[in-house]
Design a protein around this motif. Sequence first.
Motif, PDB file in Angstrom:
ATOM      1  N   LEU A  43       0.817  -1.404  -0.304  1.00 19.58           N
ATOM      2  CA  LEU A  43       0.149   0.072  -0.137  1.00 19.58           C
ATOM      3  C   LEU A  43       1.287   0.880  -0.326  1.00 19.58           C
ATOM      4  CD1 LEU A  43      -2.565  -0.931   2.543  1.00 19.58           C
ATOM      5  CD2 LEU A  43      -3.069  -0.498  -0.025  1.00 19.58           C
ATOM      6  N   GLU A  44       2.365   1.040   0.631  1.00 23.98           N
ATOM      7  CA  GLU A  44       2.581   2.102   0.851  1.00 23.98           C
ATOM      8  C   GLU A  44       3.309   2.478  -0.109  1.00 23.98           C
ATOM      9  OE1 GLU A  44       6.374   1.483   3.645  1.00 23.98           O
ATOM     10  OE2 GLU A  44       5.786   4.099   4.560  1.00 23.98           O
ATOM     11  N   THR A  46       2.941   1.758  -3.862  1.00 26.11           N
ATOM     12  CA  THR A  46       1.179   1.831  -4.570  1.00 26.11           C
ATOM     13  C   THR A  46       0.950   3.545  -3.947  1.00 26.11           C
ATOM     14  OG1 THR A  46       0.382  -0.340  -4.393  1.00 26.11           O
ATOM     15  CG2 THR A  46      -1.244   1.655  -4.790  1.00 26.11           C
ATOM     16  N   LEU A  47       0.369   3.668  -3.242  1.00 22.92           N
ATOM     17  CA  LEU A  47       0.616   5.613  -3.010  1.00 22.92           C
ATOM     18  C   LEU A  47       2.002   6.201  -3.234  1.00 22.92           C
ATOM     19  CD1 LEU A  47      -1.543   6.590  -1.605  1.00 22.92           C
ATOM     20  CD2 LEU A  47      -0.403   6.664   0.849  1.00 22.92           C
ATOM     21  N   ARG A  52      -1.101  12.834  -6.783  1.00 17.11           N
ATOM     22  CA  ARG A  52      -1.074  13.573  -5.967  1.00 17.11           C
ATOM     23  C   ARG A  52      -2.801  14.162  -5.830  1.00 17.11           C
ATOM     24  NH1 ARG A  52       1.821  14.632  -1.001  1.00 17.11           N
ATOM     25  NH2 ARG A  52       0.885  15.759   0.295  1.00 17.11           N
ATOM     26  N   THR A  56      -4.863  12.492  -1.337  1.00 19.20           N
ATOM     27  CA  THR A  56      -3.276  11.997  -0.443  1.00 19.20           C
ATOM     28  C   THR A  56      -3.390  12.290   0.884  1.00 19.20           C
ATOM     29  OG1 THR A  56      -3.021  12.347  -3.118  1.00 19.20           O
ATOM     30  CG2 THR A  56      -0.991  11.817  -1.303  1.00 19.20           C
ATOM     31  N   ALA A  59      -5.226   9.630   2.956  1.00 19.68           N
ATOM     32  CA  ALA A  59      -4.740   8.248   2.505  1.00 19.68           C
ATOM     33  C   ALA A  59      -3.320   8.272   4.043  1.00 19.68           C
ATOM     34  CB  ALA A  59      -4.175   7.716   1.481  1.00 19.68           C
ATOM     35  N   LEU A  60      -2.614   9.269   3.059  1.00 20.03           N
ATOM     36  CA  LEU A  60      -1.230   9.442   4.094  1.00 20.03           C
ATOM     37  C   LEU A  60      -1.628   8.699   5.980  1.00 20.03           C
ATOM     38  CD1 LEU A  60       0.511  11.903   2.476  1.00 20.03           C
ATOM     39  CD2 LEU A  60       0.991   9.798   3.081  1.00 20.03           C
ATOM     40  N   MET A  63      -2.937   6.012   6.747  1.00 21.65           N
ATOM     41  CA  MET A  63      -1.994   5.031   6.523  1.00 21.65           C
ATOM     42  C   MET A  63      -1.215   5.280   8.250  1.00 21.65           C
ATOM     43  SD  MET A  63      -0.747   3.152   3.667  1.00 21.65           S
ATOM     44  CE  MET A  63       0.562   2.699   4.057  1.00 21.65           C
TER      45      MET A  63
END
Length: 85
Positions: A43-44, A46-47, A52, A56, A59-60, A63
């Motif tokens: 995931l990290e 992919t993100l 951006r 984003t 999402a961060l 995470m």
Amino acid sequence: MSADPNDACARDGCTFFPMLVPVGDWILPAAHCSHACADYVWLERTLAAAPRTNATPDALEAMEELRQLLDERQAPTDVGPLVEF
Ligand SMILES: [Zn+2]
């Protein structure tokens, strides 16, 4: 058990030992201690590779919450797989 840091899970900050996976007649250590850590790293990446957008920051933040959840585990399997394929 070995204290060699090279033997630990491949996710930054994780100190569990890699899970063992059967490969044919062999039992080999995987790169990560659990599906949760492997999924987190996926995931990290992919993100990080995604463009951006306005989503984003959320999402961060998600995470970061996931990372804390993983860091607080008492056993690698306390958190199951994060991604269903
Ligand atoms: Zn791990």
